[in-house]
Scaffold this active site. Structure first.
Site, PDB file in Angstrom:
ATOM      1  CG  ASP A  45       3.521   6.549   2.940  1.00  0.00           C
ATOM      2  OD1 ASP A  45       3.202   5.391   2.885  1.00  0.00           O
ATOM      3  OD2 ASP A  45       4.678   7.176   3.091  1.00  0.00           O
ATOM      4  CB  SER A  46      -0.356   2.988   0.014  1.00  0.00           C
ATOM      5  OG  SER A  46      -1.375   3.074   1.219  1.00  0.00           O
ATOM      6  CG  ASP A  88       2.481   5.160   6.618  1.00  0.00           C
ATOM      7  OD1 ASP A  88       2.911   4.471   7.665  1.00  0.00           O
ATOM      8  OD2 ASP A  88       2.259   4.590   5.523  1.00  0.00           O
ATOM      9  CE  LYS A 117       3.100   1.757   8.074  1.00  0.00           C
ATOM     10  NZ  LYS A 117       3.791   2.037   6.860  1.00  0.00           N
ATOM     11  CD  GLU A 119       8.226   3.819   4.445  1.00  0.00           C
ATOM     12  OE1 GLU A 119       9.296   4.040   3.907  1.00  0.00           O
ATOM     13  OE2 GLU A 119       6.976   4.056   3.857  1.00  0.00           O
ATOM     14  CD  GLU A 186       5.699  -2.617   1.597  1.00  0.00           C
ATOM     15  OE1 GLU A 186       5.772  -1.888   2.557  1.00  0.00           O
ATOM     16  OE2 GLU A 186       5.546  -2.412   0.476  1.00  0.00           O
TER      17      GLU A 186
END
Ligand code: KIV
Ligand code: NA
Length: 270
Positions: A45-46, A88, A117, A119, A186
């Site tokens: 999602d960057s 993501d 993925k 978070e 991260e």
């Protein structure tokens, strides 16, 4: 080459071969990364920052993730690529309930992802278990979790105090027990990331700004090519500098990770 699979990743882990991952958001870059030998491609999602010009990943929608995931999947298909494709789950698409998470995950799997993925730790473990039991491979993500940047108070190193480190280790173990097959770490201290890696034989840690003791590494594609709108994070190396091409830069990254030359804990870690 055979397609990268969960058994193949487990085998790499057993033999101590480092796993390489790069982000990609479109068909062409994904195909080039695959040809360069990158095992895992992350539609991160960057892309909110990299492709859409957003201030953070918070504004990225599920539709956008599905669009880019499908583009990457088509690119890989077109060149008979072998990369493992991770996508993501964006902000707000998995926290409401396990059912919401499964619906969102299915959207990305149907767009061509092999794994999703998400978070966070603690509350995410039951969600991970719910997805894994239903046949969705899951990658977890701990440490600096950009979707919660506003709650964290900025993009900074996580797990520095003894308390925070203990919590991170506990959450990582819970995620492995829930069935997460991969875990992005991260911006956490190198020693802590190495410790977590040793404690998780069945969940492959992929570090970014987490030193060289993890099972694998990931970088944002544009960062490692030296094309970046903001300040370059300290943990990044510009692989384009000494390479004649994008393909060459990616190959240099793969080589550097496999040979344990990147990241250099004295330069890219804390
Ligand atoms: O969105 C992304 O690119 C990521 C990586 C930095 C791990 O989550
Ligand atoms: Na991300």
């Amino acid at each position: 080459r055979r397609p990268v699979s969960l058994p193949r990743l487990a085998q790499m882990r057993e033999t101590g071969e480092k796993i390489t991952m790069l982000t990609a958001y479109d068909a062409t870059f994904a195909a080039v990364a695959d040809a360069a030998g990158v095992e895992c491609i992350l539609v991160g999602d960057s892309l909110g920052m990299v492709c859409q010009g957003l201030p953070s990943t918070v504004g990225v929608s599920l539709d956008t993730m599905a669009y880019h995931t499908a583009s990457v999947a088509r690119g890989l298909h077109r060149v008979q690529g072998t990369a493992w494709l991770v996508a993501d789950l964006p902000y707000g698409t998995y926290a409401e309930s396990r059912e919401q998470a499964l619906r969102s995950a299915c959207t990305l799997m149907q767009a061509g992802a092999h794994m999703v993925k998400l978070e966070g730790g603690g509350w995410t473990a039951p969600t991970v278990e719910f997805l894994v039991q239903r046949g969705v491979p899951v990658c977890a993500h701990l440490g600096l979790t950009p979707q919660t940047v506003h709650a964290l108070g900025g993009y900074r190193v996580q797990g520095k105090t003894e308390d925070a480190a203990r919590t991170l280790r506990k959450e990582a173990l819970e995620l492995q027990n829930a069935g997460a097959a991969m875990l992005v770490l991260e911006m956490v201290p190198a020693a802590l990331a190495a410790e977590i890696t040793a404690e998780l034989p069945h969940c492959h840690t992929i570090g970014i700004g987490a030193g060289n003791g993890t099972a694998g590494q990931v970088l944002v594609l544009h960062d490692m090519l030296g094309v970046n709108l903001g300040k370059m994070p300290k943990f990044v190396h510009n692989f384009m500098q000494d390479a004649g091409s994008v393909r060459g830069a990616m190959e240099a990254y793969v080589q550097a990770v496999k040979q344990g030359r990147f990241p250099d804990n004295t330069l890219h870690a804390w």
